[in-house]
Write a protein that holds these residues in place. Sequence first.
Motif, PDB file in Angstrom:
ATOM      1  N   VAL A 241      22.314 -20.937  37.039  1.00 17.98           N
ATOM      2  CA  VAL A 241      21.189 -20.585  36.169  1.00 17.98           C
ATOM      3  C   VAL A 241      21.705 -20.303  34.769  1.00 17.98           C
ATOM      4  O   VAL A 241      22.840 -19.870  34.594  1.00 17.98           O
ATOM      5  CB  VAL A 241      20.409 -19.342  36.677  1.00 17.98           C
ATOM      6  N   ASP A 242      20.886 -20.613  33.788  1.00 14.94           N
ATOM      7  CA  ASP A 242      21.222 -20.259  32.405  1.00 14.94           C
ATOM      8  C   ASP A 242      19.934 -19.860  31.698  1.00 14.94           C
ATOM      9  O   ASP A 242      18.866 -19.812  32.328  1.00 14.94           O
ATOM     10  CB  ASP A 242      21.930 -21.421  31.690  1.00 14.94           C
ATOM     11  N   LEU A 243      20.025 -19.584  30.397  1.00 18.54           N
ATOM     12  CA  LEU A 243      18.848 -19.106  29.663  1.00 18.54           C
ATOM     13  C   LEU A 243      17.697 -20.104  29.731  1.00 18.54           C
ATOM     14  O   LEU A 243      16.542 -19.723  29.922  1.00 18.54           O
ATOM     15  CB  LEU A 243      19.222 -18.816  28.199  1.00 18.54           C
ATOM     16  N   ALA A 244      18.020 -21.423  29.608  1.00 21.35           N
ATOM     17  CA  ALA A 244      16.963 -22.441  29.618  1.00 21.35           C
ATOM     18  C   ALA A 244      16.215 -22.434  30.954  1.00 21.35           C
ATOM     19  O   ALA A 244      14.980 -22.445  30.989  1.00 21.35           O
ATOM     20  CB  ALA A 244      17.568 -23.817  29.353  1.00 21.35           C
ATOM     21  N   VAL A 245      16.975 -22.397  32.065  1.00 28.21           N
ATOM     22  CA  VAL A 245      16.349 -22.366  33.393  1.00 28.21           C
ATOM     23  C   VAL A 245      15.498 -21.102  33.529  1.00 28.21           C
ATOM     24  O   VAL A 245      14.357 -21.138  34.007  1.00 28.21           O
ATOM     25  CB  VAL A 245      17.437 -22.397  34.505  1.00 28.21           C
ATOM     26  N   ALA A 246      16.051 -19.966  33.081  1.00 28.39           N
ATOM     27  CA  ALA A 246      15.344 -18.687  33.192  1.00 28.39           C
ATOM     28  C   ALA A 246      14.018 -18.733  32.440  1.00 28.39           C
ATOM     29  O   ALA A 246      13.002 -18.236  32.930  1.00 28.39           O
ATOM     30  CB  ALA A 246      16.218 -17.563  32.651  1.00 28.39           C
ATOM     31  N   LEU A 247      14.016 -19.357  31.250  1.00 26.30           N
ATOM     32  CA  LEU A 247      12.779 -19.408  30.460  1.00 26.30           C
ATOM     33  C   LEU A 247      11.729 -20.303  31.135  1.00 26.30           C
ATOM     34  O   LEU A 247      10.535 -19.994  31.102  1.00 26.30           O
ATOM     35  CB  LEU A 247      13.069 -19.890  29.035  1.00 26.30           C
ATOM     36  N   VAL A 248      12.182 -21.397  31.738  1.00 29.42           N
ATOM     37  CA  VAL A 248      11.237 -22.278  32.439  1.00 29.42           C
ATOM     38  C   VAL A 248      10.618 -21.533  33.626  1.00 29.42           C
ATOM     39  O   VAL A 248       9.391 -21.509  33.807  1.00 29.42           O
ATOM     40  CB  VAL A 248      11.932 -23.576  32.933  1.00 29.42           C
ATOM     41  N   ILE A 249      11.464 -20.881  34.427  1.00 25.43           N
ATOM     42  CA  ILE A 249      10.965 -20.155  35.606  1.00 25.43           C
ATOM     43  C   ILE A 249      10.082 -18.979  35.154  1.00 25.43           C
ATOM     44  O   ILE A 249       9.036 -18.697  35.749  1.00 25.43           O
ATOM     45  CB  ILE A 249      12.139 -19.649  36.493  1.00 25.43           C
ATOM     46  N   GLY A 250      10.488 -18.298  34.088  1.00 23.71           N
ATOM     47  CA  GLY A 250       9.685 -17.193  33.555  1.00 23.71           C
ATOM     48  C   GLY A 250       8.322 -17.688  33.076  1.00 23.71           C
ATOM     49  O   GLY A 250       7.293 -17.048  33.319  1.00 23.71           O
ATOM     50  N   GLY A 251       8.305 -18.844  32.413  1.00 26.79           N
ATOM     51  CA  GLY A 251       7.046 -19.429  31.921  1.00 26.79           C
ATOM     52  C   GLY A 251       6.122 -19.810  33.071  1.00 26.79           C
ATOM     53  O   GLY A 251       4.912 -19.566  33.026  1.00 26.79           O
ATOM     54  N   LEU A 252       6.705 -20.397  34.118  1.00 28.25           N
ATOM     55  CA  LEU A 252       5.899 -20.771  35.287  1.00 28.25           C
ATOM     56  C   LEU A 252       5.356 -19.522  35.986  1.00 28.25           C
ATOM     57  O   LEU A 252       4.205 -19.482  36.414  1.00 28.25           O
ATOM     58  CB  LEU A 252       6.745 -21.589  36.274  1.00 28.25           C
ATOM     59  N   GLY A 253       6.205 -18.489  36.070  1.00 25.79           N
ATOM     60  CA  GLY A 253       5.775 -17.222  36.686  1.00 25.79           C
ATOM     61  C   GLY A 253       4.621 -16.610  35.906  1.00 25.79           C
ATOM     62  O   GLY A 253       3.655 -16.097  36.493  1.00 25.79           O
TER      63      GLY A 253
ATOM     64  N   LEU B 127       5.362  -2.225  28.026  1.00 27.39           N
ATOM     65  CA  LEU B 127       6.543  -2.060  28.876  1.00 27.39           C
ATOM     66  C   LEU B 127       6.851  -3.352  29.643  1.00 27.39           C
ATOM     67  O   LEU B 127       8.013  -3.717  29.812  1.00 27.39           O
ATOM     68  CB  LEU B 127       6.332  -0.909  29.876  1.00 27.39           C
ATOM     69  N   SER B 128       5.787  -4.039  30.084  1.00 27.90           N
ATOM     70  CA  SER B 128       5.982  -5.288  30.830  1.00 27.90           C
ATOM     71  C   SER B 128       6.619  -6.342  29.932  1.00 27.90           C
ATOM     72  O   SER B 128       7.490  -7.104  30.368  1.00 27.90           O
ATOM     73  CB  SER B 128       4.648  -5.822  31.353  1.00 27.90           C
ATOM     74  N   LEU B 129       6.190  -6.379  28.661  1.00 27.69           N
ATOM     75  CA  LEU B 129       6.765  -7.347  27.717  1.00 27.69           C
ATOM     76  C   LEU B 129       8.238  -7.041  27.462  1.00 27.69           C
ATOM     77  O   LEU B 129       9.080  -7.945  27.451  1.00 27.69           O
ATOM     78  CB  LEU B 129       6.018  -7.292  26.381  1.00 27.69           C
ATOM     79  N   VAL B 130       8.556  -5.751  27.275  1.00 24.87           N
ATOM     80  CA  VAL B 130       9.942  -5.346  27.019  1.00 24.87           C
ATOM     81  C   VAL B 130      10.819  -5.737  28.207  1.00 24.87           C
ATOM     82  O   VAL B 130      11.913  -6.291  28.038  1.00 24.87           O
ATOM     83  CB  VAL B 130      10.034  -3.815  26.761  1.00 24.87           C
ATOM     84  N   LEU B 131      10.312  -5.511  29.421  1.00 26.92           N
ATOM     85  CA  LEU B 131      11.063  -5.856  30.630  1.00 26.92           C
ATOM     86  C   LEU B 131      11.376  -7.357  30.645  1.00 26.92           C
ATOM     87  O   LEU B 131      12.508  -7.769  30.925  1.00 26.92           O
ATOM     88  CB  LEU B 131      10.256  -5.461  31.872  1.00 26.92           C
ATOM     89  N   ALA B 132      10.362  -8.189  30.316  1.00 26.83           N
ATOM     90  CA  ALA B 132      10.563  -9.636  30.315  1.00 26.83           C
ATOM     91  C   ALA B 132      11.632 -10.027  29.291  1.00 26.83           C
ATOM     92  O   ALA B 132      12.511 -10.847  29.580  1.00 26.83           O
ATOM     93  CB  ALA B 132       9.237 -10.346  30.020  1.00 26.83           C
ATOM     94  N   VAL B 133      11.580  -9.423  28.112  1.00 27.37           N
ATOM     95  CA  VAL B 133      12.545  -9.766  27.052  1.00 27.37           C
ATOM     96  C   VAL B 133      13.959  -9.356  27.475  1.00 27.37           C
ATOM     97  O   VAL B 133      14.924 -10.113  27.302  1.00 27.37           O
ATOM     98  CB  VAL B 133      12.143  -9.090  25.712  1.00 27.37           C
ATOM     99  N   VAL B 134      14.087  -8.161  28.070  1.00 24.16           N
ATOM    100  CA  VAL B 134      15.410  -7.694  28.517  1.00 24.16           C
ATOM    101  C   VAL B 134      15.971  -8.633  29.587  1.00 24.16           C
ATOM    102  O   VAL B 134      17.133  -9.032  29.540  1.00 24.16           O
ATOM    103  CB  VAL B 134      15.324  -6.242  29.057  1.00 24.16           C
ATOM    104  N   LEU B 135      15.109  -9.025  30.542  1.00 21.71           N
ATOM    105  CA  LEU B 135      15.568  -9.908  31.623  1.00 21.71           C
ATOM    106  C   LEU B 135      15.982 -11.276  31.089  1.00 21.71           C
ATOM    107  O   LEU B 135      16.905 -11.899  31.603  1.00 21.71           O
ATOM    108  CB  LEU B 135      14.458 -10.067  32.675  1.00 21.71           C
ATOM    109  N   ALA B 136      15.302 -11.745  30.031  1.00 18.57           N
ATOM    110  CA  ALA B 136      15.669 -13.029  29.424  1.00 18.57           C
ATOM    111  C   ALA B 136      16.956 -12.875  28.623  1.00 18.57           C
ATOM    112  O   ALA B 136      17.852 -13.731  28.676  1.00 18.57           O
ATOM    113  CB  ALA B 136      14.536 -13.533  28.537  1.00 18.57           C
ATOM    114  N   ALA B 137      17.074 -11.760  27.877  1.00 23.60           N
ATOM    115  CA  ALA B 137      18.240 -11.540  27.008  1.00 23.60           C
ATOM    116  C   ALA B 137      19.521 -11.496  27.824  1.00 23.60           C
ATOM    117  O   ALA B 137      20.602 -11.840  27.330  1.00 23.60           O
ATOM    118  CB  ALA B 137      18.067 -10.241  26.221  1.00 23.60           C
ATOM    119  N   TRP B 138      19.414 -11.103  29.084  1.00 27.30           N
ATOM    120  CA  TRP B 138      20.580 -11.002  29.961  1.00 27.30           C
ATOM    121  C   TRP B 138      21.317 -12.335  30.074  1.00 27.30           C
ATOM    122  O   TRP B 138      22.508 -12.394  30.371  1.00 27.30           O
ATOM    123  CB  TRP B 138      20.134 -10.503  31.338  1.00 27.30           C
ATOM    124  N   PHE B 139      20.594 -13.444  29.849  1.00 27.41           N
ATOM    125  CA  PHE B 139      21.207 -14.775  29.972  1.00 27.41           C
ATOM    126  C   PHE B 139      21.909 -15.237  28.701  1.00 27.41           C
ATOM    127  O   PHE B 139      22.571 -16.257  28.694  1.00 27.41           O
ATOM    128  CB  PHE B 139      20.146 -15.815  30.363  1.00 27.41           C
TER     129      PHE B 139
END
Length: 272
Positions: A29-41, A242-254
């Motif tokens: 997994v990398d940032l690109a994959v994470a963003l696609v899966i996050g977008g679908l979610g 808070l939900s938005l911050v969580l999403a950004v933190v989880l994405a930034a991890w990549f």
Amino acid sequence: MVMGRCHAAHGASAGLGLTNLAGACGAHVDLAVALVIGGLGAGAAIAPDLDHEGATASRSLGPITAGASLGIRKLSAFTYRHTQTKADRSNKSGHRGITHTGPGAVAIGAFFGGTIAIAGAFSHAAGTWAAVAVIWLFFTWALRALPPNHSHKRDYITATVLTFAGWWILRTHYAGIIPVLLGSVIAIGCYVHAIGDGLTDYGSPLIWPFTWKGQRWYPCGMPRFLRFKAGKKVENRLVYPLSLVLAVVLAAWFIPGVGLLVERAIDRMAGH
Ligand SMILES: [Zn+2]
């Protein structure tokens, strides 16, 4: 009704969190994959409200989603009527019915994953176009729900560009498992929506078809004093940001180096 943007932020966090988990388990997994899966979610997490005619998902594609919403409302009200116990309250509209349950979430995921798999069994091109159409639909839902608020047309165009990028990324890494991958992310996003509704004063039928206190459609959720009114202050000023911050933190991890930076910061705070 909880606003679409709040559900979409939860769905994005779920998608990004799962990608983090998959990475920790050794998957590529990398940032690109994470963003696609996050977008679908994010898109999947607004789909269950197709059982409400005023929801973002129901209004996103004109007569197509309005028609789907009507069919789902009828099916939901029918399922409710035929499975309710004497202790259940009445639900004639079908809202927060079958699409807000575990089996409902799995059925929605299986419908979209299955459509791609069946199309793919006919021909490679049909499978590709089915997958592209599904990705486009869920990206469109995510864009319609999340800010900034653009016109329908602009969101359709953005979704089209993102879909081809997303398809290319998924095809590169997960060519053989796309129906299962998309179906699973969609099912999880849908159930995350139901859990999100459980945070509100109305609750969500999370344990259907099992009964609790004699009710098959028992509205599960937080203890009563912690439940907040959907679409009001607590949602807009606390839960959603808070939900938005969580999403950004989880994405930034990549982002390469972020993990190392956090480790160093923790080390420094610990005085090493
Ligand atoms: Zn809902």
